[in-house]
Structure formats: structure tokens, C-alpha cells
Design a protein around this motif. Structure first.
Motif, PDB file in Angstrom:
ATOM      1  N   PRO A 254       0.819  -1.221   0.000  1.00  0.00           N
ATOM      2  CA  PRO A 254       0.000   0.000   0.000  1.00  0.00           C
ATOM      3  C   PRO A 254       0.849   1.265   0.000  1.00  0.00           C
ATOM      4  O   PRO A 254       1.897   1.328   0.646  1.00  0.00           O
TER       5      PRO A 254
ATOM      6  N   SER B 105      -6.041   4.107   3.558  1.00  0.00           N
ATOM      7  CA  SER B 105      -7.045   4.066   2.498  1.00  0.00           C
ATOM      8  C   SER B 105      -8.066   2.958   2.777  1.00  0.00           C
ATOM      9  O   SER B 105      -7.709   1.870   3.232  1.00  0.00           O
ATOM     10  N   PRO B 106      -9.342   3.223   2.517  1.00  0.00           N
ATOM     11  CA  PRO B 106     -10.387   2.210   2.741  1.00  0.00           C
ATOM     12  C   PRO B 106     -10.120   0.924   1.974  1.00  0.00           C
ATOM     13  O   PRO B 106     -10.412  -0.169   2.462  1.00  0.00           O
ATOM     14  N   GLU B 107      -9.548   1.054   0.771  1.00  0.00           N
ATOM     15  CA  GLU B 107      -9.270  -0.132  -0.038  1.00  0.00           C
ATOM     16  C   GLU B 107      -8.264  -1.046   0.667  1.00  0.00           C
ATOM     17  O   GLU B 107      -8.452  -2.267   0.731  1.00  0.00           O
ATOM     18  N   PHE B 108      -7.195  -0.451   1.191  1.00  0.00           N
ATOM     19  CA  PHE B 108      -6.193  -1.261   1.887  1.00  0.00           C
ATOM     20  C   PHE B 108      -6.762  -1.843   3.171  1.00  0.00           C
ATOM     21  O   PHE B 108      -6.556  -3.027   3.478  1.00  0.00           O
TER      22      PHE B 108
ATOM     23  N   ASN C 280      -9.806  -2.616   3.909  1.00  0.00           N
ATOM     24  CA  ASN C 280     -10.725  -3.710   3.585  1.00  0.00           C
ATOM     25  C   ASN C 280      -9.974  -4.965   3.141  1.00  0.00           C
ATOM     26  O   ASN C 280     -10.333  -6.089   3.517  1.00  0.00           O
ATOM     27  N   GLU C 281      -8.919  -4.760   2.338  1.00  0.00           N
ATOM     28  CA  GLU C 281      -8.135  -5.908   1.882  1.00  0.00           C
ATOM     29  C   GLU C 281      -7.434  -6.577   3.065  1.00  0.00           C
ATOM     30  O   GLU C 281      -7.411  -7.802   3.180  1.00  0.00           O
TER      31      GLU C 281
END
Length: 316
Positions: free
Chosen positions: A73, A78-81, A83-84
């Protein structure tokens, strides 16, 4: 003792976070001992060297060899990271030589996140503990595992191991020993967590604390108006990286390997920072109370070399 669901201990799902070579032995020892490392988090690939070829981190190289998924990352918030990361359902996270984590990351696993730090906490909190221990002339340091919390390097201590600092140790020497000792401590810590039987000790702040702030090139210039011992420790504490430096013939000169000199007639004739050389075998810098005998160095624009090779190609 931390009270966690015992079933989660038996099947630890570990996320490992680290970037440089210092973090590789700790990852390898977990893999060798059969622990379930479900993902590795490391720095993004970046161009390196004169050719600007894209280089991967040592931790990524290790993880890929062992078929461990790698996350890189650029933004840890970040929301994407987030969540992952959550999708791996880790019960424990381990941090070795990585950047600061937001609470959303370190507080995610059920058991928590522990860090390996290269000092005997609470001493030498900060980014450069190995450097500062040598610069300050310490005779001992070590490694510490501790749980992360808000304030940097202040969480509850799990385990510590001590390591003597030798008179001639450079950062490179001590780094190599602490890297291996740290890996064994990471394994000991994970094994204790798996058993559900591990200490959590508050850090003792009822003492004078020494810090280990990040080191910048600008602060690596040698002040020759200091005692020999202090300069000797300063040079050792910055070798091989980023390296203490001085100027000679208008060029920057990095010093890597040196020895101390007692005051003699040659040095008495000099002022601090002045130097003497026979042009063949030695280069001596005068300090406040003696001298520094240079053994390995690097002049601006050239590679690292020993003193005799340097003097063959450079007039001083």
C-alpha cells in the motif's frame, strides 16, 4: 497475561509487516517453524541505482519465494487497503522495520500487533536505535518485542534480549547480530502467544530516557573539536550508513573504518580537523585530545577503498 480465545491461539493467522533485510530473518524463522503467515505487507517497489531499475524490498523477495501474498500500500489509511487487510482475518500482526501504522491497522487483529525494536526499551525509542547506542558509547543494547499502542515505542513489553556492544563494533556489525537475535525473539514471542502464556510489562519510565531520532546527512558531519572517544563512537555509529563525513581538498570524505590515536608530536603540531599523511600508508586527523587514524574511506565521486589505495590515487 492476555486472555484471548484459546482456539484462536492454536491456529494463528499472522500478517507480517517489514521492508529491509533486517526484517527477513524474522519472517523466515516463522515460516521454517510452520507458522501460518497469510500475507506480508511491505513498501512499494521503487527505482534504484544509476539505471533506475525497479527494485523490490527484501521482505517482498522472501515472501514471493515462499508463495505468501504481498500487499504494497502507498496509503495505510485508504479504505481499499483496510478492507483488503481485514479480508485476511489475521489473529496477530507482526511489525519489523516498517513504517508507523494507523490505529485502524494495528488494532485490527484479535490478539493485537507486536513490534520488534532494536533496543532495550524504553531506552532509544525512535527510528535509529542501533546508531544512537553506538554514538552514545553504550556498552550494551538488545532487542525488544512489545505490543503497539498510540504513542510510538511505548507499548507493553513482551520479551527482551540483551547484546553487548564491542569496542570496535560499527552499526553494520551490531545490526547483523541484532537481526539474528531479533528473529529468535520474534519466534519466542509468537510461540508464547500461541500457548496463551506471555507477559505484558509496562515500560519503566522512572529513569533518564535516551531517544533515537532519525539521522540525516546534514547531521553526520564530524566535529573535530571534540574528544577522540566521542568522534570514534560517532564514526562507528554511522558506518556503513549513512556514514560520517568531513571535507578534504574541497571534497566530501566519508569515513567507515578508523582507529583511535593518542596524542603525539605530529598531532600536537596540528589544530583540530587538520590532518597529516605520509602520502602512502596513513591519514591522521587531529581531534581535541588525540587523533583518528583512517583505515577505510570514500571520497566524493569514487567507490569505498582502504587508505593505501586511496593515497595512491589522491594527493593530500
Amino acid at each position: 497475561m492476555q486472555l484471548i480465545n484459546h482456539e484462536s491461539m492454536k491456529d494463528l493467522r499472522i500478517i507480517y509487516m517489514g521492508t529491509p533485510d533486517f526484517a527477513v530473518p524474522s519472517l523466515e524463522i516463522l515460516i521454517e517453524n510452520g507458522f501460518n503467515v497469510v500475507a506480508a505487507i511491505t513498501a512499494p517497489d521503487k527505482p534504484k541505482g544509476r539505471g533506475q531499475k525497479v527494485a523490490i524490498s527484501p521482505v517482498k523477495d522472501c515472501a514471493v519465494k515462499h508463495n505468501i501474498p504481498v500487499l504494497q500500500p502507498t496509503n495505510l489509511k485508504s479504505p481499499e487497503f483496510i478492507n483488503e487487510l481485514r479480508s485476511y482475518n489475521a489473529s496477530l500482526q507482526i511489525v519489523v522495520a516498517f513504517r508507523m501504522l494507523p490505529e485502524a491497522v494495528w488494532n485490527m487483529p484479535e490478539i493485537g500487533t507486536f513490534n520488534l525494536h532494536a533496543s532495550l526499551l524504553p531506552q532509544y525509542r525512535g527510528a535509529a536505535p542501533i546508531n544512537w547506542a553506538i554514538i552514545n558509547g553504550e556498552k550494551e543494547t538488545g532487542v525488544t518485542t512489545f505490543f503497539l499502542k498510540h504513542e510510538i515505542d511505548t507499548g507493553k513489553i513482551i520479551f527482551q534480549e540483551r547484546e553487548p556492544i564491542r569496542e570496535d563494533d560499527t552499526v553494520g556489525d551490531l545490526y547483523a547480530r541484532l537481526m539474528q537475535k531479533g528473529a529468535k525473539l520474534v519466534l519466542k514471542t509468537v510461540q508464547a502467544i500461541q500457548r496463551g502464556d506471555y507477559p505484558q510489562m509496562d515500560q519503566n519510565e522512572d529513569q533518564e530516557l535516551k531517544s533515537a531520532p532519525k539521522i540525516f546527512r546534514e547531521t553526520c558531519q564530524i566535529n573535530w573539536n571534540q574528544p577522540t572517544d566521542k568522534i570514534y563512537n560517532f564514526i562507528r555509529g554511522l558506518s556503513p550508513y549513512p556514514a560520517a563525513w568531513t571535507e578534504i581538498n574541497g571534497k566530501n570524505l566519508k569515513l567507515y573504518l578508523v582507529k583511535k590515536l593518542a596524542m603525539n608530536n605530529e598531532l600536537k603540531a596540528l589544530s583540530p580537523g587538520d590532518y597529516a599523511s605520509d602520502g602512502k600508508k596513513y591519514l591522521h586527523f587531529h581531534t581535541q585530545d588525540g587523533g583518528i587514524d583512517v583505515k577505510e574511506l570514500q571520497i566524493e565521486g569514487k567507490r569505498k577503498m582502504d587508505i593505501e589505495e586511496f593515497l595512491r590515487g589522491n594527493k593530500v
